[in-house]
Enzyme design. Structure first.
Site, mmCIF file in Angstrom:
data_model
loop_
_atom_site.group_PDB
_atom_site.id
_atom_site.type_symbol
_atom_site.label_atom_id
_atom_site.label_comp_id
_atom_site.label_asym_id
_atom_site.label_seq_id
_atom_site.Cartn_x
_atom_site.Cartn_y
_atom_site.Cartn_z
ATOM 1 N N GLY A 1 -31.827 1.532 108.599
ATOM 2 C CA GLY A 1 -31.503 1.320 107.120
ATOM 3 C C GLY A 1 -32.602 0.851 106.296
ATOM 4 N N GLY B 1 -32.328 1.312 101.935
ATOM 5 C CA GLY B 1 -31.800 0.242 101.299
ATOM 6 C C GLY B 1 -32.312 -0.988 100.594
ATOM 7 N N GLN B 2 -31.652 -1.968 100.150
ATOM 8 C CA GLN B 2 -32.227 -2.673 99.264
ATOM 9 C C GLN B 2 -33.200 -3.721 99.873
ATOM 10 O OE1 GLN B 2 -30.103 -6.211 98.342
ATOM 11 N NE2 GLN B 2 -31.396 -6.952 96.518
ATOM 12 N N ILE C 1 -30.669 7.774 106.994
ATOM 13 C CA ILE C 1 -29.566 8.602 107.239
ATOM 14 C C ILE C 1 -29.559 9.645 106.351
ATOM 15 C CG2 ILE C 1 -27.701 6.970 108.254
ATOM 16 C CD1 ILE C 1 -26.612 6.867 105.597
ATOM 17 N N TYR D 1 -16.318 -8.304 105.259
ATOM 18 C CA TYR D 1 -17.599 -8.407 105.368
ATOM 19 C C TYR D 1 -17.986 -9.856 106.070
ATOM 20 C CZ TYR D 1 -22.392 -9.100 103.182
ATOM 21 O OH TYR D 1 -23.936 -8.971 103.113
ATOM 22 N N LYS E 1 -19.701 -10.448 109.672
ATOM 23 C CA LYS E 1 -20.932 -11.065 109.868
ATOM 24 C C LYS E 1 -20.852 -12.329 110.715
ATOM 25 C CE LYS E 1 -23.747 -8.901 107.075
ATOM 26 N NZ LYS E 1 -24.991 -8.195 107.562
HETATM 27 C C1 AKB Z 1 -23.277 -9.519 98.855
HETATM 28 O O1 AKB Z 1 -23.269 -10.022 97.800
HETATM 29 O O2 AKB Z 1 -22.485 -8.813 99.453
HETATM 30 C C2 AKB Z 1 -24.773 -9.860 99.501
HETATM 31 C C3 AKB Z 1 -24.554 -11.063 100.442
HETATM 32 C C4 AKB Z 1 -24.712 -12.284 99.664
HETATM 33 O O3 AKB Z 1 -24.459 -10.789 101.831
HETATM 34 N N1 AKB Z 1 -25.721 -10.124 98.699
#
Ligand code: AKB
Length: 318
Positions: free
Chosen positions: A8, A11-12, A35, A143, A147
C-alpha cells in the site's frame, strides 16, 4: 540490515512512510508494494525497488518477499471509514482477508508486521474522554469491525505463532503531500487546501465534534519507533493509542484564521460522516505508548498549521 516491504505504498500514509523508511534504512532496502492503477510515481518510483503487491493475492506477495529477502512488512492496504461503509465486502476483503495473507506469509518467512488500527476501532459506548488503552471496543461501522479484528488477529499470530506483530491506533492523519480519500477525518486536511487557495470551506462535521488528529511526521515516527522498540518492554502490541492533538472544526478554523485572516468556513453536515465522528473518541489516553516505547509527538495544532500553510503555499501558489 532490515529489508522492508511496504504494502500500500502509494496511499496517503504509504507514500510518505516509504520515503521516510528509505531515508532511515537506505533506498534499496525498502520495497514499495503497489496495485495496478496506483503505481508509484516521481521520487517514490525513482528512489528504490517496487513490486506488484495486491494483498488479496498471496502468491504475488510471496514472490516479492522471497525475491527481496524481506524481514519486515508495513501493511497499509485498507479502505478508509466512509468508503468502507459504502463497500463493506471490499473493506473486509482488503482489510481482513488481506491481513490473513500477510500474517501467514510473515509466519512462514519470519517477518515482523505493522498493520495500523485506528480511532475507528472504538464505538459509541467506549469512554470518549481520555479513552483508555484497554476498554470497550464495539464499533458499528465495518471499518471499526475490521480494525478490531485486525488488532485481535495480529495479537493471535503473536501469541500462537510468535509473529512479531505491532500496531498503533492512528488518529486522523493530516499531511500536505498525498491527500486522503474516503475518511471521516479528511475535512481536517481539506480545510488547509481551501484556506491556501483563498476559497470558502464547507465543513461536513458539526461544530463541537472533537476527534484526535495527528500531523504526518509524528504518525510516521510512531510507526517506525514502535517497530524499532525493545520487545521486552512491550506489554501491549496491537494496537497502541497514540495522541498529539484533539480539536473540533471551530478550533482548526480559528488556528488557520490566525494566519489567513480572511478565511471563511460554513457548515453543511454530512450525516454519515457525522454519525461516524460521534462514535469515535474525543481524546485518547496514550500513556501506555509513552511508557512502553517512549512515544512523544512533536506537533500541536498551531505548529502543524504553520507548517501545513507554508508547505501548501510553496506547492500550490508557485
Ligand atoms: C478515517 O477517517 O477513516 C481515518 C481514520 C481516523 O482511521 N482517517
Amino acid at each position: 540490515m532490515k529489508k522492508i516491504f511496504v504494502v500500500g505504498s502509494t496511499g496517503q500514509i504509504g507514500s510518505e512512510l516509504t520515503m521516510e523508511l528509505r531515508r532511515r534504512y537506505g533506498n534499496d532496502n525498502v520495497v514499495a508494494g503497489y496495485i495496478p492503477g496506483a503505481e508509484p510515481k516521481g521520487e517514490l518510483f525513482e528512489s528504490g525497488p517496487a513490486e506488484l503487491a495486491d494483498v488479496t493475492k498471496p502468491e504475488q506477495l510471496a514472490e516479492a518477499i522471497k525475491k527481496h529477502n524481506i524481514d519486515a512488512i508495513y501493511n497499509l492496504a485498507a479502505l478508509l471509514s466512509v468508503v468502507a461503509e459504502k463497500k463493506p465486502l471490499l473493506a473486509w476483503k482488503i482489510g481482513i482477508d488481506g491481513l490473513l495473507n500477510i500474517l501467514e506469509l510473515a509466519k512462514e518467512h519470519n517477518c515482523s508486521v505493522f498493520t495500523p488500527s485506528s480511532i475507528g476501532s472504538f464505538g459509541l459506548n467506549t469512554p470518549h474522554f481520555m479513552t483508555p488503552q484497554d476498554t470497550i471496543q464495539r464499533p458499528k461501522t465495518i471499518y471499526g469491525v475490521s480494525k478490531v479484528t485486525t488488532e485481535l488477529l495480529s495479537d493471535y499470530y503473536h501469541s500462537k505463532y510468535g509473529v512479531d506483530t505491532r500496531s498503533v491506533r492512528f488518529p486522523g492523519i493530516i499531511s500536505n503531500v498525498t491527500p486522503p480519500g474516503g475518511g471521516t477525518t479528511d475535512y481536517a486536511v481539506d480545510i488547509y487546501y481551501y484556506a491556501v487557495r483563498g476559497e470558502k470551506f464547507t465543513c461536513p462535521i458539526k461544530k463541537g465534534t472533537l476527534m484526535d488528529m495527528m500531523y504526518m511526521p509524528d504518525a510516521l515516527n510512531a510507526a517506525i519507533s514502535l517497530m524499532e522498540a525493545n520487545p521486552d518492554r512491550l506489554v501491549h502490541r496491537n494496537g497502541f493509542n497514540i495522541a498529539s492533538m484533539s480539536f473540533d472544526p471551530e478550533e482548526i478554523y480559528n488556528a488557520i484564521k490566525k494566519y489567513v485572516p480572511d478565511f471563511e468556513m460554513v457548515y453543511d453536515v454530512d450525516p454519515l460522516k457525522q454519525s461516524i465522528a460521534e462514535s469515535w473518541p474525543d481524546k485518547m489516553d496514550d500513556s501506555c505508548a509513552r511508557a512502553e516505547w517512549d512515544w512523544k509527538p512533536s506537533y500541536d495544532l498551531d505548529s502543524m498549521t504553520v507548517d501545513m500553510l507554508e508547505k501548501l503555499r510553496a506547492r500550490l501558489l508557485k
